[in-house]
Design an enzyme around this catalytic site. Structure first.
Site, mmCIF file in Angstrom:
data_model
loop_
_atom_site.group_PDB
_atom_site.id
_atom_site.type_symbol
_atom_site.label_atom_id
_atom_site.label_comp_id
_atom_site.label_asym_id
_atom_site.label_seq_id
_atom_site.Cartn_x
_atom_site.Cartn_y
_atom_site.Cartn_z
ATOM 1 N N LYS A 114 -12.233 1.424 -7.368
ATOM 2 C CA LYS A 114 -11.394 2.274 -6.507
ATOM 3 C C LYS A 114 -12.325 2.907 -5.480
ATOM 4 O O LYS A 114 -13.507 3.152 -5.749
ATOM 5 C CB LYS A 114 -10.704 3.348 -7.330
ATOM 6 N N ASP A 154 -3.664 2.302 -1.074
ATOM 7 C CA ASP A 154 -3.296 3.324 -2.053
ATOM 8 C C ASP A 154 -2.738 4.478 -1.218
ATOM 9 O O ASP A 154 -2.157 4.227 -0.151
ATOM 10 C CB ASP A 154 -4.488 3.722 -2.928
HETATM 11 N N1 LIG Z 1 0.041 1.331 -3.049
HETATM 12 C C1 LIG Z 1 -0.161 0.638 -4.157
HETATM 13 O O1 LIG Z 1 -0.349 -0.592 -4.124
HETATM 14 C C2 LIG Z 1 -0.176 1.343 -5.473
HETATM 15 C C3 LIG Z 1 -0.107 2.734 -5.555
HETATM 16 N N2 LIG Z 1 -0.123 3.327 -6.790
HETATM 17 C C4 LIG Z 1 -0.039 4.782 -6.936
HETATM 18 O O2 LIG Z 1 1.268 5.206 -6.542
HETATM 19 C C5 LIG Z 1 1.212 6.550 -6.034
HETATM 20 C C6 LIG Z 1 1.821 6.576 -4.622
HETATM 21 O O3 LIG Z 1 1.070 5.706 -3.813
HETATM 22 P P1 LIG Z 1 1.690 5.097 -2.444
HETATM 23 O O4 LIG Z 1 3.162 5.115 -2.502
HETATM 24 O O5 LIG Z 1 0.978 3.815 -2.183
HETATM 25 O O6 LIG Z 1 1.166 6.165 -1.370
HETATM 26 P P2 LIG Z 1 1.868 6.688 -0.024
HETATM 27 O O7 LIG Z 1 0.792 7.356 0.742
HETATM 28 O O8 LIG Z 1 2.664 5.617 0.590
HETATM 29 O O9 LIG Z 1 2.898 7.796 -0.561
HETATM 30 C C7 LIG Z 1 2.411 8.854 -1.349
HETATM 31 C C8 LIG Z 1 3.581 9.787 -1.641
HETATM 32 O O10 LIG Z 1 3.162 10.767 -2.588
HETATM 33 C C9 LIG Z 1 3.148 12.039 -1.956
HETATM 34 N N3 LIG Z 1 1.915 12.740 -2.326
HETATM 35 C C10 LIG Z 1 0.650 12.292 -2.139
HETATM 36 N N4 LIG Z 1 -0.225 13.210 -2.592
HETATM 37 C C11 LIG Z 1 0.521 14.248 -3.072
HETATM 38 C C12 LIG Z 1 0.198 15.491 -3.667
HETATM 39 N N5 LIG Z 1 -1.076 15.831 -3.879
HETATM 40 N N6 LIG Z 1 1.217 16.304 -4.015
HETATM 41 C C13 LIG Z 1 2.504 15.942 -3.818
HETATM 42 N N7 LIG Z 1 2.881 14.762 -3.259
HETATM 43 C C14 LIG Z 1 1.886 13.939 -2.900
HETATM 44 C C15 LIG Z 1 3.169 11.789 -0.465
HETATM 45 O O11 LIG Z 1 3.710 12.904 0.220
HETATM 46 P P3 LIG Z 1 3.076 13.302 1.663
HETATM 47 O O12 LIG Z 1 3.400 12.180 2.583
HETATM 48 O O13 LIG Z 1 3.756 14.585 2.019
HETATM 49 O O14 LIG Z 1 1.603 13.479 1.462
HETATM 50 C C16 LIG Z 1 4.048 10.550 -0.407
HETATM 51 O O15 LIG Z 1 5.400 10.889 -0.543
HETATM 52 C C17 LIG Z 1 -0.260 6.960 -6.096
HETATM 53 O O16 LIG Z 1 -0.506 7.605 -7.330
HETATM 54 C C18 LIG Z 1 -0.985 5.601 -6.087
HETATM 55 O O17 LIG Z 1 -2.274 5.712 -6.663
HETATM 56 C C19 LIG Z 1 -0.171 2.607 -7.967
HETATM 57 C C20 LIG Z 1 -0.237 1.240 -7.921
HETATM 58 C C21 LIG Z 1 -0.280 0.509 -6.676
HETATM 59 N N1 LIG Z 2 -3.610 1.045 -5.388
HETATM 60 C C1 LIG Z 2 -3.450 0.123 -6.218
HETATM 61 C C2 LIG Z 2 -3.366 -1.320 -5.777
HETATM 62 C C3 LIG Z 2 -4.703 -1.947 -5.948
HETATM 63 C C4 LIG Z 2 -4.784 -3.379 -5.425
HETATM 64 O O1 LIG Z 2 -3.751 -3.939 -5.024
HETATM 65 O O2 LIG Z 2 -5.906 -3.888 -5.437
HETATM 66 C C5 LIG Z 2 -3.410 0.459 -7.679
HETATM 67 O O3 LIG Z 2 -3.242 -0.462 -8.508
HETATM 68 O O4 LIG Z 2 -3.513 1.674 -8.001
#
Ligand SMILES: NC(=O)C1=CN([C@@H]2O[C@H](COP(=O)(O)OP(=O)(O)OC[C@H]3O[C@@H](n4cnc5c(N)ncnc54)[C@H](OP(=O)(O)O)[C@@H]3O)[C@@H](O)[C@H]2O)C=CC1
Ligand SMILES: N=C(CCC(=O)O)C(=O)O
Length: 460
Positions: A114, A154
């Site tokens: 990461k 992420d």
């Molecule tokens: N993208 C991927 O491929 C993957 C992502 N994840 C996990 O999923 C989660 C969301 O990721 P993703 O959708 O890609 O990210 P995005 O940046 O697209 O969206 C993040 C969302 O979470 C909110 N958020 C972020 N930080 C905080 C915080 N500290 N407090 C409250 N709300 C918060 C944001 O609000 P705001 O816009 O107001 O900051 C937004 O609504 C994370 O935990 C990530 O690690 C897991 C697997 C794969």
């Molecule tokens: N942000 C991700 C996606 C990682 C990836 O697709 O390599 C996760 O699994 O938390």
């Protein structure tokens, strides 16, 4: 294990694995694994570097970038990049540690890593984001490659950022290779990758619902509370709606929106468009016409868990530790039966303890129970399709949407089956009627696969 300096998020992620392994019969049945945990919990390499760029006002800014290359026993390092002001080494070590076992659960040849930057991109222009990505990749490109380390998105690293990062790598290294995933379809991306984490979360949760109801129930008619409104939350909500569920909420870091009669797909698309212009949920529902009928209310400063009435499914899709012990108790009191994390470590340990206590107390599997799935299993769809993108890149081909979606669904349901089987195999629980522990099943399955690779290769 005492982590110096104080790293609360990493300690929490480590404790979860440690407790699951020790609260099972694994070490009793296979003592060799005991010597692996102290080794696997130390990253193979941590790269920390300075990143500096000119902002839109012509001022020079500086931030700290990281890449935690945690474990490569099962394949090249693989994991996302997070651009957020909360990024520090503890957060990235927790994320990297989760990634090691999550990637093993895919069944693909992927190690765990990461990285990210302590930086808030909100409100910045595309031009400044490009400069940041080029400055970040100037150093990172020394340490990654398609067979070394393959980053992806992420929090606040999406398609736009992957494009700039990929272009920077290509220019610095004079090499076109599958060194990042989440690429655009026009230059090596995979269909379904944007949707993958959210869709995979629903596929895993659907497997939970079917198992717990002896195949009698599905998402149809379920009341679903979702947090977040970014990539993961949007596509989880869209797939849940497609399967007949009522999505009651979304949220961002400023507050939550609640829709007693459900959020519509059109409203989700409007949120998607508004967020690309850095608008908050409050701004979007105040401006977008699809919200004008007023059926959606906004609650400033809130998380959705305590603002919805009766609920069947809870899907945390924002960030770590977004469900507290008290919020978990409220969800249980309001009838939640299934909790599956889209976010990484979305539940505090106190919340997990609440969910697991109800699961164990359940007299029989057919009785109403709460069944909790950790993100390393239920949100694994994103990295799984990243692995499929790497396979397509290696073969210089692009699979159809149907092929990728079917493979994603198979990976998610196989992971669910593996979690159930491993939980049963190493269970030390006397209540044979209780549902299996998915948090134990996920951690033990991922750990065993990584430990076996490390033992075979002389890491331990
Ligand atoms: N993208 C991927 O491929 C993957 C992502 N994840 C996990 O999923 C989660 C969301 O990721 P993703 O959708 O890609 O990210 P995005 O940046 O697209 O969206 C993040 C969302 O979470 C909110 N958020 C972020 N930080 C905080 C915080 N500290 N407090 C409250 N709300 C918060 C944001 O609000 P705001 O816009 O107001 O900051 C937004 O609504 C994370 O935990 C990530 O690690 C897991 C697997 C794969
Ligand atoms: N942000 C991700 C996606 C990682 C990836 O697709 O390599 C996760 O699994 O938390």
């Amino acid at each position: 294990m005492s982590a110096e300096p104080y790293e609360p998020e990493f300690q929490q992620a480590y404790n979860e694995v440690y407790n699951c392994l020790n609260d099972s019969t694994l070490f009793e049945k296979k003592p060799v694994y005991k010597k692996v945990l102290p080794i696997v919990s130390v990253p193979e390499r941590i790269i920390q570097f300075r990143v500096t760029w000119e902002n839109d006002k012509g001022e020079q800014e500086v931030a700290t970038g990281f890449r935690v290359q945690f474990n490569s026993a099962k394949g090249p390092y693989k994991g996302g990049l997070r651009f957020h002001p909360t990024v520090n080494l503890s957060v990235l070590k927790f994320l990297g540690f989760e990634q090691v076992f999550k990637n093993a659960l895919t069944g693909l040849s992927l190690g765990g890593a990461k990285g990210g930057l302590c930086f808030d991109p909100k409100g910045r222009s595309d031009s400044e984001i490009r400069r940041v990505c080029y400055a970040f990749m100037k150093e990172l490109s020394r340490h990654i490659g398609q067979d070394i380390d393959v980053p992806a998105g992420d929090i606040q690293v999406g398609g736009r950022e992957i494009g700039f990062l990929f272009g920077a790598y290509r220019h610095y290294k004079n090499s076109w290779e599958g060194v990042l995933t989440g690429k655009d379809l026009n230059w090596g991306g995979s269909l379904i990758r944007p949707e993958a984490t959210g869709f995979g979360l629903i596929y895993y949760t659907e497997a939970m619902i079917k198992y717990a109801s002896d195949n009698k129930e599905s998402f149809a008619g379920k009341r679903v509370v979702i947090s977040g409104s970014g990539n993961v939350a949007q596509y989880a909500a869209l797939k849940a709606i497609e399967l007949g569920a009522t999505v009651l909420s979304l949220s961002d870091s400023k507050g939550a929106i609640i829709a007693e009669n459900g959020i519509t797909a059109e409203q989700i698309y409007a949120i998607q468009e508004g967020r690309s212009a850095w608008k908050t949920l409050e701004q979007i529902i105040g401006e977008a016409s699809v919200f004008s009928e007023g059926s959606v209310k906004y609650i400033a400063g809130a998380r959705p868990w305590v603002h919805v009435g009766k609920v069947d499914v809870a899907l945390p899709c924002a960030t770590q530790n977004e469900v507290s012990g008290a919020e978990a108790e409220h969800l249980v009191a309001n009838g939640v039966k299934f909790v599956a994390e889209g976010s990484n470590m979305g539940s505090t340990q106190e919340a997990i303890d609440v969910f697991e206590a109800v699961r164990v107390q359940t007299a029989s599997a057919s009785a109403p129970a709460v069944w909790y799935a950790p993100g390393k299993a239920s949100n694994m769809g994103g990295v799984a399709v990243s692995g499929l993108e790497m396979a397509q890149n290696s073969a210089r081909v692009q699979w159809t949407r149907e092929t990728v979606d079917a493979e994603l669904k198979k990976i998610m349901t196989t992971c669910f089956d593996d979690c159930v089987a491993t939980s049963k195999e190493y269970s030390n629980e006397s209540n044979g009627e209780a549902l299996p522990s998915l948090v134990k099943g996920a951690n033990l399955t991922g750990f065993i696969r990584v430990a076996d690779a490390m033992l075979n290769q002389g890491d331990v």
